[in-house]
Design an enzyme around this catalytic site. Structure first.
Site, PDB file in Angstrom:
ATOM      1  N   CYS A 116       0.869  -1.184   0.000  1.00 34.32           N
ATOM      2  CA  CYS A 116       0.000   0.000   0.000  1.00 34.32           C
ATOM      3  C   CYS A 116       0.903   1.231   0.000  1.00 34.32           C
ATOM      4  O   CYS A 116       1.763   1.362   0.867  1.00 34.32           O
ATOM      5  CB  CYS A 116      -0.885   0.004   1.246  1.00 34.32           C
ATOM      6  SG  CYS A 116      -1.545   1.648   1.601  1.00 34.32           S
ATOM      7  N   ASN A 150      10.540  -1.514  -8.228  1.00 37.08           N
ATOM      8  CA  ASN A 150      10.465  -2.166  -9.534  1.00 37.08           C
ATOM      9  C   ASN A 150       9.069  -1.979 -10.093  1.00 37.08           C
ATOM     10  O   ASN A 150       8.086  -2.288  -9.418  1.00 37.08           O
ATOM     11  CB  ASN A 150      10.761  -3.667  -9.379  1.00 37.08           C
ATOM     12  CG  ASN A 150      10.776  -4.379 -10.708  1.00 37.08           C
ATOM     13  OD1 ASN A 150      11.613  -4.094 -11.560  1.00 37.08           O
ATOM     14  ND2 ASN A 150       9.832  -5.278 -10.913  1.00 37.08           N
ATOM     15  N   GLU A 151       8.994  -1.439 -11.294  1.00 30.84           N
ATOM     16  CA  GLU A 151       7.715  -1.304 -11.997  1.00 30.84           C
ATOM     17  C   GLU A 151       6.578  -0.851 -11.071  1.00 30.84           C
ATOM     18  O   GLU A 151       5.562  -1.549 -10.920  1.00 30.84           O
ATOM     19  CB  GLU A 151       7.352  -2.613 -12.704  1.00 30.84           C
ATOM     20  CG  GLU A 151       8.322  -2.956 -13.820  1.00 30.84           C
ATOM     21  CD  GLU A 151       7.911  -4.188 -14.630  1.00 30.84           C
ATOM     22  OE1 GLU A 151       7.099  -4.998 -14.143  1.00 30.84           O
ATOM     23  OE2 GLU A 151       8.424  -4.337 -15.749  1.00 30.84           O
ATOM     24  N   CYS A 158      -7.450   1.293   0.621  1.00 32.97           N
ATOM     25  CA  CYS A 158      -7.540   1.006   2.060  1.00 32.97           C
ATOM     26  C   CYS A 158      -7.829   2.284   2.847  1.00 32.97           C
ATOM     27  O   CYS A 158      -7.856   3.383   2.296  1.00 32.97           O
ATOM     28  CB  CYS A 158      -6.252   0.355   2.541  1.00 32.97           C
ATOM     29  SG  CYS A 158      -4.892   1.512   2.742  1.00 32.97           S
ATOM     30  N   CYS A 161      -5.101   4.882   2.657  1.00 36.12           N
ATOM     31  CA  CYS A 161      -5.129   5.625   1.392  1.00 36.12           C
ATOM     32  C   CYS A 161      -6.270   6.643   1.405  1.00 36.12           C
ATOM     33  O   CYS A 161      -6.115   7.774   0.942  1.00 36.12           O
ATOM     34  CB  CYS A 161      -5.265   4.669   0.211  1.00 36.12           C
ATOM     35  SG  CYS A 161      -3.706   3.828  -0.164  1.00 36.12           S
ATOM     36  N   GLU A 311      14.699  -3.282 -19.396  1.00 37.48           N
ATOM     37  CA  GLU A 311      14.332  -4.695 -19.579  1.00 37.48           C
ATOM     38  C   GLU A 311      13.734  -4.906 -20.958  1.00 37.48           C
ATOM     39  O   GLU A 311      13.001  -4.060 -21.469  1.00 37.48           O
ATOM     40  CB  GLU A 311      13.241  -5.121 -18.577  1.00 37.48           C
ATOM     41  CG  GLU A 311      13.654  -5.232 -17.138  1.00 37.48           C
ATOM     42  CD  GLU A 311      12.484  -5.726 -16.261  1.00 37.48           C
ATOM     43  OE1 GLU A 311      11.548  -6.348 -16.792  1.00 37.48           O
ATOM     44  OE2 GLU A 311      12.528  -5.466 -15.059  1.00 37.48           O
ATOM     45  N   TYR A 361       9.498 -19.812 -17.215  1.00 36.05           N
ATOM     46  CA  TYR A 361       9.577 -19.956 -18.671  1.00 36.05           C
ATOM     47  C   TYR A 361       9.716 -18.607 -19.372  1.00 36.05           C
ATOM     48  O   TYR A 361       9.495 -18.500 -20.571  1.00 36.05           O
ATOM     49  CB  TYR A 361       8.369 -20.742 -19.199  1.00 36.05           C
ATOM     50  CG  TYR A 361       8.296 -22.133 -18.609  1.00 36.05           C
ATOM     51  CD1 TYR A 361       9.412 -22.972 -18.644  1.00 36.05           C
ATOM     52  CD2 TYR A 361       7.140 -22.594 -17.984  1.00 36.05           C
ATOM     53  CE1 TYR A 361       9.377 -24.236 -18.066  1.00 36.05           C
ATOM     54  CE2 TYR A 361       7.091 -23.857 -17.411  1.00 36.05           C
ATOM     55  CZ  TYR A 361       8.211 -24.674 -17.451  1.00 36.05           C
ATOM     56  OH  TYR A 361       8.177 -25.910 -16.880  1.00 36.05           O
ATOM     57  N   HIS A 362      10.044 -17.578 -18.610  1.00 35.69           N
ATOM     58  CA  HIS A 362      10.365 -16.285 -19.227  1.00 35.69           C
ATOM     59  C   HIS A 362      11.791 -16.389 -19.776  1.00 35.69           C
ATOM     60  O   HIS A 362      12.669 -16.946 -19.140  1.00 35.69           O
ATOM     61  CB  HIS A 362      10.269 -15.170 -18.185  1.00 35.69           C
ATOM     62  CG  HIS A 362      10.335 -13.793 -18.771  1.00 35.69           C
ATOM     63  ND1 HIS A 362      11.493 -13.279 -19.313  1.00 35.69           N
ATOM     64  CD2 HIS A 362       9.388 -12.838 -18.928  1.00 35.69           C
ATOM     65  CE1 HIS A 362      11.239 -12.053 -19.766  1.00 35.69           C
ATOM     66  NE2 HIS A 362       9.975 -11.767 -19.554  1.00 35.69           N
TER      67      HIS A 362
HETATM   68 ZN   LIG Z   1      -3.698   1.753   0.799  1.00 39.40          ZN
END
Ligand SMILES: [Zn+2]
Length: 678
Positions: A116, A150-151, A158, A161, A311, A361-362
């Site tokens: 979160c 990452n990404e 929630c 938030c 990537e 399998y990537h």
């Molecule tokens: Zn949240």
């Protein structure tokens, strides 16, 4: 800025996760990678649980050994902060870190991209880990960049938030009255009297599904929530970045973006990065222009500066319905395509295939067989050899363009969230209607935001400029007044920055510039067509047909609807405005229309394609004061023809290349370095 001073040749490598393997296998991996010309490793992407086994315990011993191993093998390191996936103990002991999804379900531990963004636990432990990593590795010259999390992406609804959303709203609007006005809460009697009455717009509140896509009853609230989520994750990024820079002031920080990704306003994010980096995973069947477009977008969010391709798969992905192999030569071709559009690296996910779970399998440089005896390894090694020869010749070169396409995240969010006029509308498709023919015509295209400076361009195209932000209409008027050519389309100028309709007639703030009034919009079902004629050729009018009245603009020769009750009303209009022209395209049409129309626009704007040749040959340029690089990429399987526009040296073979007709073999690439030294 990309740390050129540390790089002797182009970063070539990618994600390496030796922690998934017995330590005795590492040395052999490194030998294979080094032999393939790999010079850069992204380390520590998913190691949070390993390096922080509990609240106050950090253990870098294994990462120390991995870093030492990489350094022994002369690797540059992109050091990730590992916060892209939380440890299980953290979720168990501090459940505030778990997200609540759009359906209102509290998630349990699992997956990745799972914190979160407003969780106190996450906002405490993630920057703390980044700081510990910076302290541990501050003296390592091998680290060329810091890769935060990452990404980034995803959503959370929630209570934390929701509370943070109210705080964000207070910062933006100051008073509840301003919120009510910005959200038009008089509609359906949604007036708020207290901040605590505001809830997150989830499926439990304002959202729902109908007509095959997600909808929200209050687009105004949903738009601000999207902005808020993007800002929340950006705040989390900033905390980690600041923690690193406190220890290493010169650290170069980035995070891997995902191209045409709806979750985050990358134009805003890029301002917080030292350089842009991104992950390129084309979908099966995409055209080369569709693959090129996000490269230009990513260059654009970074202010038209070079970026790093962080990537791509060397061979195959694992998540698509059909995970086709990249055919021989495609990895090299698409790597050069990234470079042709501004990348100063070629990086892969991943160096070595895991044995378990969803990425086993990537594609990887080292396959499960564990040797260099694979097609993919051989292609990677051969390309590594080639990149070594290229050296830093492409570094820091810029793309010069006189054509810009406007791409705007708020417009994307608000136009696709709109209830009506049609379910067939997608923002990305609208961008591609113009981008694809420009690419085939061999024109460099900058993709810019509404906030960017238009004055350096001759032609500015804003497909579906649904939202017009404050001051933008005036800046467009100045641009056209000064001689520029501007084009926009149906469903433009409808709303302001709050997604509230600009009253007084569509296209709102653009009405004077375009010299038209759009009275109504007709949505045609899939397959239905009206028609119009442009330069003697009959084209379909599809999807949306605006009913346009001329208010100073001229209807272009023959370009009126041919059927229905609005027969004769204009489809393409031109308004002379100061020294320039403003065009309006009132309906969607076919490829040949856009190609013919853009050919006329380029001529009128006084700009020309870089060269000519078969449509399958992509051409771009990058340059600095000393040299211009010409990239000729043949995306077809067979030989194609192109006209070499400038003489120079073949950057790959060293051969002298002269001006004139030339054929390029299927899936092959020619890079010509034209000297600009006078
Ligand atoms: Zn949240």
């Amino acid at each position: 800025m990309i740390p050129y001073e540390k790089l002797q040749s182009m970063p070539y490598g990618g994600d390496y996760n030796p922690e998934q393997w017995p330590e005795e296998t590492w040395e052999k991996d490194m030998e294979l990678l080094e032999a393939a010309g790999i010079n850069t490793l992204t380390l520590n992407v998913f190691s949070w649980a390993a390096i922080q086994p509990s609240e106050d315990v950090y253990d870098f011993s294994r990462l120390d050994r991995i870093v030492a191993l990489a350094e022994r093998h002369h690797m540059h390191i992109v050091m990730a902060t590992s916060t892209g996936a939380m440890p299980a103990w953290m979720a168990h002991r501090h459940p505030d870190i778990l997200r609540v999804d759009r359906e209102g379900r509290k998630r349990r531990f699992g997956g990745r991209h799972n914190c979160c963004p407003n969780s106190p636990t996450y906002l405490t432990y993630a920057p703390r880990l980044a700081e510990k990593l910076a302290l541990q590795y501050r003296d390592h010259e091998s680290i060329v960049a810091w890769h935060i999390s990452n990404e980034f992406g995803g959503e959370c609804y929630c209570e934390n938030c929701e509370k943070a959303f109210r705080t964000w709203l207070k910062g933006k609007y100051q008073t509840i009255a301003n919120v009510n006005a910005a959200w038009d809460t008089a509609f359906w009697g949604h007036t708020f009297y207290d901040w605590d009455e505001i809830v997150a717009p989830s499926m439990l509140s304002e959202c729902g599904s109908w007509g095959g896509r997600d909808h929200t009853m209050f687009q105004t609230i949903t738009l601000d929530y999207k902005r808020f989520l993007s800002d929340s994750m950006l705040h989390a990024y900033d905390l980690e970045r600041d923690a690193i820079k406190k220890i290493i002031p010169g650290a170069q920080c980035t995070t891997n973006m995902m191209g045409v990704f709806p979750g985050l306003d990358y134009q805003k994010w890029a301002q917080h990065e030292d350089f842009v980096s991104w992950d390129n995973y084309p979908s099966p069947g995409q055209t080369y222009a569709e693959i090129a477009m996000p490269h230009d977008l990513m260059r654009g969010v970074g202010g038209q500066k070079p970026f790093l391709l962080m990537e791509q798969t060397p061979s195959v992905t694992n998540w698509q319905p059909y995970n086709a192999l990249k055919r021989p030569g495609i990895m090299r071709l698409w790597s050069y395509q990234a470079i042709a559009h501004g990348s100063d690296s070629v990086m892969f996910f991943q160096m070595k295939r895991s044995i378990g779970n969803c990425e086993k399998y990537h594609g990887a440089v080292i396959d499960h067989v564990g040797t260099g005896e694979t097609r993919v390894y051989r292609e990677v090694a051969s390309f590594g050899e080639e990149l070594k020869k290229l050296g830093p010749a492409v570094f820091a070169k810029e793309t010069k363009s006189s054509v810009a396409l406007i791409f705007d995240w708020d417009t994307w969010w608000s136009s696709e969230a709109s209830a009506g006029p049609t379910q067939d509308y997608w923002y990305r498709t609208e961008i591609l209607r113009f981008y694809e023919p420009l690419r085939q015509m061999k024109v460099n295209v900058d993709i810019i935001g509404q906030q960017d400076d238009f004055s350096g361009y001759r032609l500015v195209i804003a497909p579906v400029m649904y939202m017009v932000k404050p001051g933008v209409a005036a800046r467009l008027e100045q641009f056209v007044q000064a001689g520029g050519t501007f084009v926009t389309t149906y469903f433009s100028g409808f709303v302001n920055e709050h997604d509230l309709v600009t009253v007084g007639g569509y296209p709102g703030e653009l009405r004077q510039l375009l010299g038209i009034w759009v009275e109504e919009e007709d949505a045609l079902p899939e397959g239905a067509e009206n028609h119009f004629t442009y330069h003697g050729v009959r084209h379909p009018a599809q999807m949306l047909c605006d009913l346009v009245h001329l208010e100073g603009a001229a209807q272009l020769d023959g370009a009126g609807y041919e059927e229905d009750f609005y027969r004769g009303m204009p489809v393409v209009t031109r308004n002379a405005f100061g020294g320039g022209q403003a065009y309006y395209v009132a309906a969607a049409s076919d490829e040949s229309f856009y190609r013919d129309f853009l050919t006329d626009l380029l001529a009128e704007a006084g700009t020309a394609p870089l060269t000519e040749g078969d449509a399958d040959v992509e051409v771009t340029t990058r340059e600095d004061a000393r040299a211009r690089l010409w990239f000729y990429l043949n995306h077809a399987d067979g030989e194609k023809r192109v006209s070499i526009a400038a003489a120079g040296r073949d950057l790959i073979t060293g051969e002298a290349i002269s001006v004139g007709e030339r054929t390029i073999a299927g899936r092959d690439v020619l890079i010509v370095e034209e000297s600009l030294d006078r």
